[in-house]
Write an enzyme that holds these catalytic residues in place. Sequence first.
Site, PDB file in Angstrom:
ATOM      1  N   SER A   1       0.834  -1.202   0.000  1.00 20.64           N
ATOM      2  CA  SER A   1       0.000   0.000   0.000  1.00 20.64           C
ATOM      3  C   SER A   1       0.873   1.258   0.000  1.00 20.64           C
ATOM      4  CB  SER A   1      -0.966  -0.051   1.187  1.00 20.64           C
ATOM      5  OG  SER A   1      -2.055   0.805   0.999  1.00 20.64           O
TER       6      SER A   1
ATOM      7  N   HIS B   1      -7.335  -6.301   1.128  1.00 18.81           N
ATOM      8  CA  HIS B   1      -6.174  -5.413   1.016  1.00 18.81           C
ATOM      9  C   HIS B   1      -4.990  -5.914   1.840  1.00 18.81           C
ATOM     10  CE1 HIS B   1      -4.072  -1.714   0.176  1.00 18.81           C
ATOM     11  NE2 HIS B   1      -4.094  -1.307   1.428  1.00 18.81           N
TER      12      HIS B   1
END
Length: 254
Positions: A84, A234
């Site tokens: 990320s 995620h």
Amino acid sequence: MKLYYKELGSGKPLILLHGLFGSSDNLYSVAKELAKKYKVFVIDERNHGNSPWSDVMNYDVIADDIKEFMEDHSIENALIVGHSMGGKASMKLAQKYPQLVRKLVVSDIAPRYYAPHHQTILAGLNNVNLETLESRTDADTQLAAHIKDLPTRQFLLKNLGRDENGQFKWKINLSVITKQIEFVGAGINDSEVINTPTLFVRGGKSDYIKLTDEPIIKKIFPNSTLKTIEGASHWIHAEKPAEFINLILEFDSE
């Protein structure tokens, strides 16, 4: 800026970079497995974990921090793995200092711009009254007023520590991150091609890397591959660690 880090294993250097609100602890279990083959450095980025705080927070300075870290540890180049925010920082590192990045693994983030979407989390964290806080349970109760998801709260509360007087404190620089949160979504300059061999890994249940992102990925990273780990959101490294590690090992053996 002298970043806090943990070092494990021996072999070729591998650097792990965490995401927003994270720290080296989030990636430690993955680091232990990778340390069977690599010399792994798992780092706290600026304004996170045990690393120093700064009033400046953007991908240019984070990339410069990693460059300085590599110079301080006599690392000529490394396999960089970033999740990320750490993935965006590693892209910027490869763009600014391509000689430092032997190969790159980007976990669940594309090089495009992302609109701000952390307002609820920031509201929750800023709502916690550290001065009157008596326990972590008390902090969780205050955080729950904004964030209903328990795993998300548990992840965020890993940032809660104590100062030398035993008072609760945030390990993240919450004030600066709140003020400069838009930096997290910044895109990578798409006018400059990055030829570093790169693996993008997306979670099958995540919407961070969409099908519509594939053209910009290929434009900026022509020497890249995109893999999907089904069943992962995620947080690929936490939910599907074995699959994630296997993809890294396969990619670096090519």
